[in-house]
Motif scaffolding. Structure first.
Motif, PDB file in Angstrom:
ATOM      1  N   GLN A   1       0.696   1.298   7.580  1.00  0.00           N
ATOM      2  CA  GLN A   1       0.389   0.203   6.655  1.00  0.00           C
ATOM      3  C   GLN A   1       1.185   0.360   5.365  1.00  0.00           C
ATOM      4  O   GLN A   1       1.390   1.470   4.886  1.00  0.00           O
ATOM      5  N   ARG A   2       1.648  -0.747   4.830  1.00  0.00           N
ATOM      6  CA  ARG A   2       2.340  -0.717   3.552  1.00  0.00           C
ATOM      7  C   ARG A   2       1.526  -1.472   2.512  1.00  0.00           C
ATOM      8  O   ARG A   2       1.011  -2.560   2.772  1.00  0.00           O
ATOM      9  N   VAL A   3       1.431  -0.884   1.330  1.00  0.00           N
ATOM     10  CA  VAL A   3       0.657  -1.460   0.237  1.00  0.00           C
ATOM     11  C   VAL A   3       1.589  -1.625  -0.956  1.00  0.00           C
ATOM     12  O   VAL A   3       2.275  -0.679  -1.349  1.00  0.00           O
ATOM     13  N   HIS A   4       1.623  -2.807  -1.520  1.00  0.00           N
ATOM     14  CA  HIS A   4       2.532  -3.066  -2.638  1.00  0.00           C
ATOM     15  C   HIS A   4       2.070  -2.393  -3.920  1.00  0.00           C
ATOM     16  O   HIS A   4       2.893  -1.886  -4.688  1.00  0.00           O
ATOM     17  N   LEU A   5       0.775  -2.411  -4.169  1.00  0.00           N
ATOM     18  CA  LEU A   5       0.229  -1.899  -5.420  1.00  0.00           C
ATOM     19  C   LEU A   5      -1.080  -1.173  -5.175  1.00  0.00           C
ATOM     20  O   LEU A   5      -1.899  -1.612  -4.355  1.00  0.00           O
ATOM     21  N   THR A   6      -1.296  -0.076  -5.884  1.00  0.00           N
ATOM     22  CA  THR A   6      -2.635   0.499  -5.973  1.00  0.00           C
ATOM     23  C   THR A   6      -3.043   0.469  -7.441  1.00  0.00           C
ATOM     24  O   THR A   6      -2.200   0.519  -8.339  1.00  0.00           O
ATOM     25  N   MET A   7      -4.336   0.377  -7.681  1.00  0.00           N
ATOM     26  CA  MET A   7      -4.851   0.360  -9.044  1.00  0.00           C
ATOM     27  C   MET A   7      -6.137   1.166  -9.095  1.00  0.00           C
ATOM     28  O   MET A   7      -6.803   1.376  -8.075  1.00  0.00           O
ATOM     29  N   CYS A   8      -6.499   1.628 -10.300  1.00  0.00           N
ATOM     30  CA  CYS A   8      -7.719   2.418 -10.440  1.00  0.00           C
ATOM     31  C   CYS A   8      -8.147   2.420 -11.901  1.00  0.00           C
ATOM     32  O   CYS A   8      -7.317   2.543 -12.801  1.00  0.00           O
ATOM     33  N   ASN A   9      -9.435   2.268 -12.108  1.00  0.00           N
ATOM     34  CA  ASN A   9     -10.041   2.451 -13.425  1.00  0.00           C
ATOM     35  C   ASN A   9     -10.898   3.711 -13.299  1.00  0.00           C
ATOM     36  O   ASN A   9     -12.053   3.644 -12.915  1.00  0.00           O
ATOM     37  N   PRO A  10     -10.327   4.885 -13.594  1.00  0.00           N
ATOM     38  CA  PRO A  10     -11.004   6.145 -13.267  1.00  0.00           C
ATOM     39  C   PRO A  10     -12.176   6.431 -14.193  1.00  0.00           C
ATOM     40  O   PRO A  10     -12.279   5.853 -15.284  1.00  0.00           O
TER      41      PRO A  10
END
Length: 310
Positions: free
Chosen positions: A177-186
């Motif tokens: 699988q390819r993902v363009h963006l990951t994001m996180c509010n840790p």
């Protein structure tokens, strides 16, 4: 009180809240409307119930979400600031496209999406992206799934995934699988004591010092603090990201403390990140930072226009 100032140009929450439109979208909001010293309509932001109603109205009015409800005590984030993160990510990805990319061919992963599912809601409805939200908390995952199932606008574009153990990417991003963006509010804090001290400062700023350790935006332990705080959390994220260097175009996370950027950037260099960026978001007096990194060159990222497999 207005929505946040100095928001991203594409953020629809510019200026003061349009309470007439919000009340039309959610009539129950009218019961908690009050006036500020200048005689302008607002809500009491120290009242968790009022904050929840405001969020419900914003999501109904602007994001086609008619059902949104949280378990008691779970984080109820302010929508305007959260939207900014999504819009800055769209700008980041636009470098590899002719313009800001839209549509389900773009895949976004929100790590620690929470019961509120705010980022997937905003991203899917603003840009039409396919969004995956993951979390370690079973109740948060269950609640987020109910929100998706209850809103036709989300069903085909948002998928909620239960994380396994403490792994952030393994078991969430599938092989090939390819993902363009990951994001996180840790989780920002290293302990409950740090979180409560910050909460007391917020209450003082709101003129409600007697409220003590209550939090107007609520939040569970795993949403607010973890051993080692955000520095340890993001260190782990960067370390794990190496395993998915060919599957993700841009990894990103919020960083609340500027002093953490130096050690994090040093770690990124040591693990071979080809590109790194620090993007500042200014909302009134508050400054937030997005740390972004990629193991792909700009030329390799451009290939994602044609050969990304979601």
């Amino acid at each position: 009180m207005s929505s946040q100032s100095l928001l991203h140009p594409r953020n629809i929450h510019q200026g003061r809240y349009n309470f007439a439109a919000l009340i039309k979208a959610l009539p129950a909001l009218e019961a908690v409307i009050c006036t500020n010293p200048s005689g302008e309509a607002t809500i009491d932001f120290s009242d968790n119930n009022a904050v929840i109603l405001l969020n419900q109205a914003l999501l109904a009015c602007y994001y086609k979400v008619q059902f949104w409800l949280l378990p008691p005590g779970y984080l109820c984030p302010p929508v305007p600031g959260r939207a900014d993160y999504v819009h800055y990510l769209a700008d980041l990805l636009a470098r590899s496209f002719d313009n800001v990319p839209k549509g389900r061919q773009i895949a976004l992963l929100d790590i620690g999406t929470g019961a509120n599912l705010i980022y997937p809601i905003i991203a899917s409805q603003s840009y039409g992206w396919q969004v995956y939200g993951s979390d370690t908390d079973p109740l948060a995952v269950k609640t987020a799934k109910v929100i998706v199932a209850s809103n036709p606008a989300l069903r085909s574009q948002v998928q909620v995934i239960q994380q396994q153990g403490n792994a952030m990417f393994s078991g969430v991003i599938m092989p090939q699988q390819r993902v363009h963006l990951t994001m996180c509010n840790p989780p920002f804090f290293a302990s409950q004591q740090e979180a409560e001290a910050a909460s007391r400062r917020k209450w003082v700023n709101l003129g409600k010092a007697a409220q003590g350790q209550q939090r107007n935006f609520a939040g569970q332990q795993h949403e607010l603090w973890c051993p080692g705080g955000e520095l340890a959390f993001i260190n782990q994220m960067i370390t794990e990201s190496q395993l998915f260097k060919s599957q993700v175009c841009w990894f990103t996370t919020l960083v609340s403390q500027q002093k953490h950027l130096v050690p994090l950037q040093k770690l990124l260099r040591s693990v071979g990140a080809v590109q790194t960026e620090v993007i500042e978001m200014r909302q009134g007096q508050k400054v937030s930072r997005i740390l972004a990194w990629s193991y792909l060159s700009a030329a390799q990222q451009q290939q994602w226009q044609t050969d990304a497999v979601l």
